[in-house]
Design an enzyme around this catalytic site. Structure first.
Site, PDB file in Angstrom:
ATOM      1  N   LYS A  22       0.824  -1.213   0.000  1.00 19.88           N
ATOM      2  CA  LYS A  22       0.000   0.000   0.000  1.00 19.88           C
ATOM      3  C   LYS A  22       0.854   1.257   0.000  1.00 19.88           C
ATOM      4  O   LYS A  22       0.640   2.177  -0.801  1.00 19.88           O
ATOM      5  CB  LYS A  22      -0.917  -0.003   1.222  1.00 19.88           C
ATOM      6  CG  LYS A  22      -1.602   1.325   1.534  1.00 19.88           C
ATOM      7  CD  LYS A  22      -2.393   1.231   2.827  1.00 19.88           C
ATOM      8  CE  LYS A  22      -3.009   2.563   3.215  1.00 19.88           C
ATOM      9  NZ  LYS A  22      -2.040   3.465   3.850  1.00 19.88           N
ATOM     10  N   ARG A  97      -5.092  10.539   2.700  1.00 18.36           N
ATOM     11  CA  ARG A  97      -3.812  11.127   3.090  1.00 18.36           C
ATOM     12  C   ARG A  97      -2.776  11.022   1.980  1.00 18.36           C
ATOM     13  O   ARG A  97      -1.955  11.913   1.789  1.00 18.36           O
ATOM     14  CB  ARG A  97      -3.287  10.468   4.371  1.00 18.36           C
ATOM     15  CG  ARG A  97      -1.988  11.123   4.819  1.00 18.36           C
ATOM     16  CD  ARG A  97      -1.579  10.815   6.222  1.00 18.36           C
ATOM     17  NE  ARG A  97      -0.371  11.555   6.545  1.00 18.36           N
ATOM     18  CZ  ARG A  97      -0.331  12.827   6.919  1.00 18.36           C
ATOM     19  NH1 ARG A  97      -1.456  13.507   7.030  1.00 18.36           N
ATOM     20  NH2 ARG A  97       0.810  13.437   7.163  1.00 18.36           N
ATOM     21  N   ASP A 121      -5.727   7.846   8.733  1.00 17.83           N
ATOM     22  CA  ASP A 121      -5.949   7.289  10.069  1.00 17.83           C
ATOM     23  C   ASP A 121      -5.998   8.369  11.134  1.00 17.83           C
ATOM     24  O   ASP A 121      -5.253   9.346  11.073  1.00 17.83           O
ATOM     25  CB  ASP A 121      -4.816   6.318  10.432  1.00 17.83           C
ATOM     26  CG  ASP A 121      -4.907   5.018   9.650  1.00 17.83           C
ATOM     27  OD1 ASP A 121      -6.029   4.596   9.366  1.00 17.83           O
ATOM     28  OD2 ASP A 121      -3.855   4.437   9.350  1.00 17.83           O
ATOM     29  N   ASP A 320       4.036   0.761  11.831  1.00 17.40           N
ATOM     30  CA  ASP A 320       2.780   0.140  11.389  1.00 17.40           C
ATOM     31  C   ASP A 320       2.599  -1.273  11.921  1.00 17.40           C
ATOM     32  O   ASP A 320       1.501  -1.830  11.843  1.00 17.40           O
ATOM     33  CB  ASP A 320       2.713   0.120   9.857  1.00 17.40           C
ATOM     34  CG  ASP A 320       2.339   1.477   9.277  1.00 17.40           C
ATOM     35  OD1 ASP A 320       1.927   2.358  10.043  1.00 17.40           O
ATOM     36  OD2 ASP A 320       2.459   1.644   8.045  1.00 17.40           O
ATOM     37  N   MET A 342       6.055   7.432  17.424  1.00 12.71           N
ATOM     38  CA  MET A 342       5.701   8.340  16.334  1.00 12.71           C
ATOM     39  C   MET A 342       4.307   8.955  16.464  1.00 12.71           C
ATOM     40  O   MET A 342       4.107  10.131  16.173  1.00 12.71           O
ATOM     41  CB  MET A 342       5.824   7.596  14.998  1.00 12.71           C
ATOM     42  CG  MET A 342       5.801   8.513  13.790  1.00 12.71           C
ATOM     43  SD  MET A 342       6.225   7.648  12.261  1.00 12.71           S
ATOM     44  CE  MET A 342       7.959   7.272  12.541  1.00 12.71           C
TER      45      MET A 342
END
Length: 436
Positions: A22, A97, A121, A320, A342
């Site tokens: 992605k 985004r 997100d 992630d 983060m």
């Protein structure tokens, strides 16, 4: 809004092939705007975020043809630059985004780029300063409409190469600046550049189009500007986040799974991080084989202190996958400290795992201690909602391991990042149903 109904507690078995990445796809697709010639891209994942970007490119005037599943051609020879100032674009760009990365290519080729404040997100503040400071260094003028949350950069006389030190090693920021710099006059040096495999892929694609980028894979990129770029063919890497998700799924459900064609050379520390949790991974060619685990024990540090798993810029551990590591640790033997540096809101989904019976202490917005059950106490089914892509897949893994039938709402968040996930899980034996 769709929901997943999951009957958990069953072991899975079989092979699964990861989708195209992605995060790479969002960069690569934006790069087609840099040339009027035809670009062919394969292994494109069929997920909501990528499909939204393809639609946005079509509305900009890019000619798009789907050759076969996962393979498209793009031809940006008649771009409607005026579209980026329309109300329709404000609405469309604001929902994704990844749309921020069209700004660099548009600025480089057409002298201007605009974008509404992008969505994505809800995991905390995600600043865009790195992107725009980079464009300003290249000679663009910046403006921001505070009422409409609309950003713009303009360089009617073209961009000029510059030396810059990025304030953070932003992946999307680096990608955006690189795409702007390849058509700038003169030399650009970007220090503290992100160097993730997906960014390396973008640089290799641009070089195959005629760009001159050196230092690929390091945090110092040197770009000699060229006058124009041509077409190319490019294949997207397998998604490392999905690969990590399947590793976690196998461990939590005590399943025997083979993950096919993972591109081991581009996984970095991901396999070893899961090994630190006690998970056995075998390299079989370019596949990962995970045997059935009746138990997995978290290692301690060399001095015996509690293991800490923290995110860091590449080649560190990707943020992630921290949600996956956290949920996998709930059934490990031992304790682990998860440190999410983060994003300040990414750990807030742990309350749902606590409701399922997990032993987790949330220390603050960035740190959580997980005390594993070692499968002596199975998680219990519940009803929950997916707050973001990665928390969503973590909750799905928890539900597949839990006793009883769970319901996950807001599954559009999961569909944003995972292709046909319910069908692919059913092929492994999972009992999961999608309902409207």
């Amino acid at each position: 809004m769709g929901v997943f109904k999951i009957e958990g507690g069953f072991r899975l078995k079989g092979e699964i092939t990861p989708q195209g990445a992605k995060n790479e796809a969002l960069q690569i697709l934006c790069a087609v705007l840099l040339t009027p010639e035809k670009v062919t891209i394969s292994n494109v994942p069929d997920i909501i975020d990528v499909n939204k970007l393809i639609k946005l490119l079509g509305n900009l005037g890019v000619k798009i043809e789907k050759i076969e599943k996962g393979t498209y051609t793009f031809e940006a020879d008649d771009i409607n630059v005026g579209y980026i100032e329309s109300e329709a674009f404000k609405k469309e760009g604001g929902a994704l985004r990844g749309s921020i990365m069209i700004v660099g290519p548009l600025l480089a080729r057409f002298g201007k780029g605009y974008i509404p404040k992008p969505g994505g997100d809800k995991i905390g503040r995600r600043r865009l300063d790195t992107h725009f400071e980079g464009f300003i260094n290249l000679g663009a003028k910046f403006r921001y409409n505070r009422e409409d949350h609309f950003y713009g950069v303009e360089a009617p006389d073209g961009l000029t190469g510059a030396d810059m030190l990025l304030d953070e090693a932003s992946v999307t920021g680096t990608a955006n600046i690189v795409m702007a710099a390849v058509l700038a006059k003169g030399k650009t040096q970007i220090y503290n550049a992100a160097c993730e495999p997906y960014l390396q892929q973008l640089c290799r694609m641009l070089n195959s189009m005629g760009a001159n980028i050196t230092g690929v894979g390091s945090n110092l990129l040197t770009i000699e500007g060229v006058e124009k770029l041509g077409g190319c063919e490019h294949r997207i890497l397998p998604d490392m986040i999905e690969i990590g998700s399947w590793i976690g799924l196998a461990a939590m459900t005590r399943s025997e799974i083979t993950i096919k064609n993972v591109s081991w050379d581009n996984l970095g520390v991901i396999p070893n991080t899961f090994r630190k949790l006690g998970i056995t991974l075998e390299k079989r060619g370019d596949d990962i084989y995970i045997p059935t685990h009746e138990s997995y024990e978290i290692r301690t540090d060399i001095d015996g202190s509690i293991l800490t798993v923290a995110d860091a810029p590449w080649p560190g551990f990707t943020p992630d996958l921290l949600s996956i590591v956290l949920v996998v640790a709930t059934q490990a033997q031992g304790d682990v400290l998860i440190h999410q540096k983060m994003f300040e809101s990414r750990l807030f989904f742990v309350d749902k795992l606590i409701d399922m019976g997990a032993k987790i202490m949330l220390c603050d917005p960035h740190r959580a201690v997980v005390m594993g059950h070692d499968f002596k106490s199975q998680l219990k089914a519940t009803t929950m909602s997916s707050p973001d892509i990665r928390a969503g897949i973590s909750l799905l893994i928890a539900a597949l391991s839990a006793k009883g039938t769970s319901t996950i709402q807001n599954i559009e968040q999961i569909d944003r990042g995972y292709e046909n996930i319910d069908e692919r899980l059913r092929a492994l034996g999972a009992r999961i149903v999608r309902e409207d």
